[in-house]
Write an enzyme that holds these catalytic residues in place. Sequence first.
Site, mmCIF file in Angstrom:
data_model
loop_
_atom_site.group_PDB
_atom_site.id
_atom_site.type_symbol
_atom_site.label_atom_id
_atom_site.label_comp_id
_atom_site.label_asym_id
_atom_site.label_seq_id
_atom_site.Cartn_x
_atom_site.Cartn_y
_atom_site.Cartn_z
ATOM 1 N N LYS A 177 14.418 -9.777 -2.613
ATOM 2 C CA LYS A 177 13.148 -9.254 -3.136
ATOM 3 C C LYS A 177 12.686 -8.040 -2.330
ATOM 4 C CE LYS A 177 9.174 -11.308 -1.735
ATOM 5 N NZ LYS A 177 8.061 -10.497 -1.199
ATOM 6 N N ASN A 178 12.654 -8.177 -1.011
ATOM 7 C CA ASN A 178 12.066 -7.111 -0.194
ATOM 8 C C ASN A 178 12.969 -5.888 -0.049
ATOM 9 O OD1 ASN A 178 9.770 -8.584 -0.005
ATOM 10 N ND2 ASN A 178 10.099 -9.293 2.095
ATOM 11 N N CYS A 181 -5.022 -9.820 3.080
ATOM 12 C CA CYS A 181 -4.399 -10.875 2.286
ATOM 13 C C CYS A 181 -4.420 -12.155 3.108
ATOM 14 C CB CYS A 181 -3.002 -10.482 1.819
ATOM 15 S SG CYS A 181 -1.689 -10.922 2.917
ATOM 16 N N ARG A 202 -3.534 -6.853 7.591
ATOM 17 C CA ARG A 202 -2.472 -5.981 7.089
ATOM 18 C C ARG A 202 -2.929 -4.560 6.757
ATOM 19 N NH1 ARG A 202 1.345 -9.448 3.180
ATOM 20 N NH2 ARG A 202 2.875 -7.909 3.853
ATOM 21 N N ASP A 222 8.873 -14.420 8.230
ATOM 22 C CA ASP A 222 9.036 -15.019 6.895
ATOM 23 C C ASP A 222 9.803 -16.337 6.928
ATOM 24 O OD1 ASP A 222 7.612 -12.977 5.763
ATOM 25 O OD2 ASP A 222 9.346 -11.858 5.054
ATOM 26 N N ARG A 276 6.699 -15.769 -6.845
ATOM 27 C CA ARG A 276 6.756 -14.368 -6.410
ATOM 28 C C ARG A 276 8.048 -14.095 -5.654
ATOM 29 N NH1 ARG A 276 1.762 -12.196 -3.251
ATOM 30 N NH2 ARG A 276 3.263 -10.512 -3.261
HETATM 31 N N1 EPU Z 1 0.697 -3.067 10.550
HETATM 32 C C1 EPU Z 1 -0.315 -2.255 11.007
HETATM 33 N N2 EPU Z 1 -0.492 -1.038 10.434
HETATM 34 C C2 EPU Z 1 0.311 -0.592 9.414
HETATM 35 C C3 EPU Z 1 1.338 -1.422 8.939
HETATM 36 C C4 EPU Z 1 1.516 -2.662 9.545
HETATM 37 O O1 EPU Z 1 -1.059 -2.610 11.917
HETATM 38 O O2 EPU Z 1 0.083 0.528 8.923
HETATM 39 C C5 EPU Z 1 0.925 -4.385 11.191
HETATM 40 C C6 EPU Z 1 0.779 -5.560 10.241
HETATM 41 O O3 EPU Z 1 -0.581 -5.945 10.103
HETATM 42 C C7 EPU Z 1 1.642 -6.597 10.925
HETATM 43 C C8 EPU Z 1 2.782 -5.773 11.508
HETATM 44 O O4 EPU Z 1 2.294 -4.442 11.566
HETATM 45 O O5 EPU Z 1 0.929 -7.186 11.975
HETATM 46 C C9 EPU Z 1 4.077 -5.785 10.709
HETATM 47 O O6 EPU Z 1 3.787 -5.598 9.328
HETATM 48 P P1 EPU Z 1 4.747 -4.823 8.341
HETATM 49 O O7 EPU Z 1 4.106 -3.549 7.941
HETATM 50 O O8 EPU Z 1 6.125 -4.754 8.907
HETATM 51 O O9 EPU Z 1 4.734 -5.792 7.077
HETATM 52 P P2 EPU Z 1 4.869 -5.335 5.574
HETATM 53 O O10 EPU Z 1 5.749 -4.131 5.505
HETATM 54 O O11 EPU Z 1 3.544 -5.281 4.933
HETATM 55 C C10 EPU Z 1 7.054 -6.710 5.080
HETATM 56 C C11 EPU Z 1 7.477 -7.758 4.099
HETATM 57 C C12 EPU Z 1 6.770 -9.068 4.428
HETATM 58 C C13 EPU Z 1 7.150 -9.478 5.852
HETATM 59 C C14 EPU Z 1 6.790 -8.361 6.833
HETATM 60 C C15 EPU Z 1 7.221 -8.614 8.259
HETATM 61 C C16 EPU Z 1 7.960 -6.452 2.123
HETATM 62 C C17 EPU Z 1 7.591 -6.083 0.743
HETATM 63 N N3 EPU Z 1 7.143 -7.309 2.747
HETATM 64 O O12 EPU Z 1 5.643 -6.567 4.939
HETATM 65 O O13 EPU Z 1 7.266 -10.044 3.525
HETATM 66 O O14 EPU Z 1 6.480 -10.646 6.230
HETATM 67 O O15 EPU Z 1 7.394 -7.115 6.395
HETATM 68 O O16 EPU Z 1 8.582 -8.809 8.325
HETATM 69 O O17 EPU Z 1 8.972 -6.006 2.642
HETATM 70 C C18 EPU Z 1 7.192 -11.995 2.199
HETATM 71 O O18 EPU Z 1 8.236 -11.629 1.642
HETATM 72 O O19 EPU Z 1 6.734 -13.161 2.052
HETATM 73 C C19 EPU Z 1 6.466 -11.072 3.066
HETATM 74 C C20 EPU Z 1 5.182 -11.247 3.389
#
Ligand code: EPU
Length: 427
Positions: free
Chosen positions: A22-23, A116, A121, A311, A403
């Site tokens: 998915k991701n 969320c 996030r 995850d 999802r």
């Molecule tokens: N963060 C910030 N600022 C930003 C972006 C992120 O502070 O601009 C923080 C977040 O709050 C978090 C950390 O950085 O504490 C890491 O977050 P990241 O941005 O890596 O998460 P994401 O890209 O929103 C993806 C996956 C998530 C998975 C996380 C961590 C996708 C679509 N989603 O989310 O997947 O948990 O990386 O590995 O790739 C899931 O599939 O159930 C899921 C939640």
Amino acid sequence: MDAIRIRGNGPLRGTVRVSGAKNAALPILCATLLSDGASRLRNVPALRDIETTAALLRFLGRGVDVEAPIVDVAAGADVKPEAPYELVKQMRASVLVLGPLVARFGRAKVSLPGGCQIGARPIDQHLKGLEALGCRIHIERGYVIAEGPGGGGRLKGNEIYFDIPTVTGTENLMMAAALAKGRSTLVNCAREPEVEELGRVLNKMGAEVEGAGTDVIHIRGTERGELGPFDHAIIADRIEAGTYMVAAAIAEGGDVVLEGANLDDMEALVVKMRAAGVEVASEGQNVRVHRPGPLRAVNVTTAPHPGFPTDMQAQFLVLMCTARGESVISETIFENRFMHVPELQRMGASVALRGNTAVVQGVDKLYGASVMATDLRASASLVVAGLVAEDETEVRRVYHIDRGYEHIEQKLRSVGAKIERVRGAEA
Ligand code: EPU
């Protein structure tokens, strides 16, 4: 709302095929916006998040045909670069259209996703990175409005330093930099296999991306209009595979072959599974998981890849609920990702929460109960708990599971689980 009912009935045995990731599919679908041509994505799982992304691309003006495992995105340059709140609120990953839209069309208006269930996030790192590429960004009535230099011009390559590694942030900036003028260097990038996969696809499109999957990525930008379409089969879902790995190990005697799983992407989890007493072995294109005896308690701390994935935290915590001894599970990525714990306590688990740490004392038995969770992985962990709980467990609000887990009941049933979906159950 649908529910899933499970009757705990001993070890799972047989073969489960792992679906596409998915991701990985979500950013790659958004990358189709960088080209005006028709692209095809293969090995796409049938999931609600894929439908939501398809709806978003259609809203933007692209034709999308979803016939899992194939998704076709039709050619088209007539795109309205606006992602509305109604779609973004359903799925935070919608923010992945921001980079491609502003790079390709010079302007983008994308709703801020908001918080969320698992944490606040923020997307500050995405925005800061786009600013470094010359975008002017402002927030207006809940929307991010991004404009290329001089009111819609081409982005300019630059060095981007991420304060923390962010998966979708790295992906957004890779896509934006692919069409920027000159070279960009992205530093302190997320190293997840899904980021590496996006790099592969961008290169197929004609971009020059080096280092995706490491913490420094170099990108030489291509002229707008010069990236071509692609045909690509996406990698296996390491989190789905990991979830079935835990399901296989949840009852003594479990013996399951995960068809198409890739152990290279799952090292941290596999190390912990083995430490807990589970046998995990590569067998050609497959992975065999066997639990020969009782589980040992092991400690886990989540971390960005190649660390232990957040995850998989909920599912691993469930595994530790019936292990011998005490395990300490620390969550360092998201601030509110223990929502499965109160539900597991209702099933007889002994877990004490202290801030971002859960201390689990293994118990002999879990008991079936009516439970629910408000995020995808937590919901999946409750289904796994139901596989060994005495009597019946009902997991409510399974739309979260839909999802991210393709045909979860069929897959678990095929390896011997007593599981069924109840349509229209009480929420
Ligand atoms: N963060 C910030 N600022 C930003 C972006 C992120 O502070 O601009 C923080 C977040 O709050 C978090 C950390 O950085 O504490 C890491 O977050 P990241 O941005 O890596 O998460 P994401 O890209 O929103 C993806 C996956 C998530 C998975 C996380 C961590 C996708 C679509 N989603 O989310 O997947 O948990 O990386 O590995 O790739 C899931 O599939 O159930 C899921 C939640």
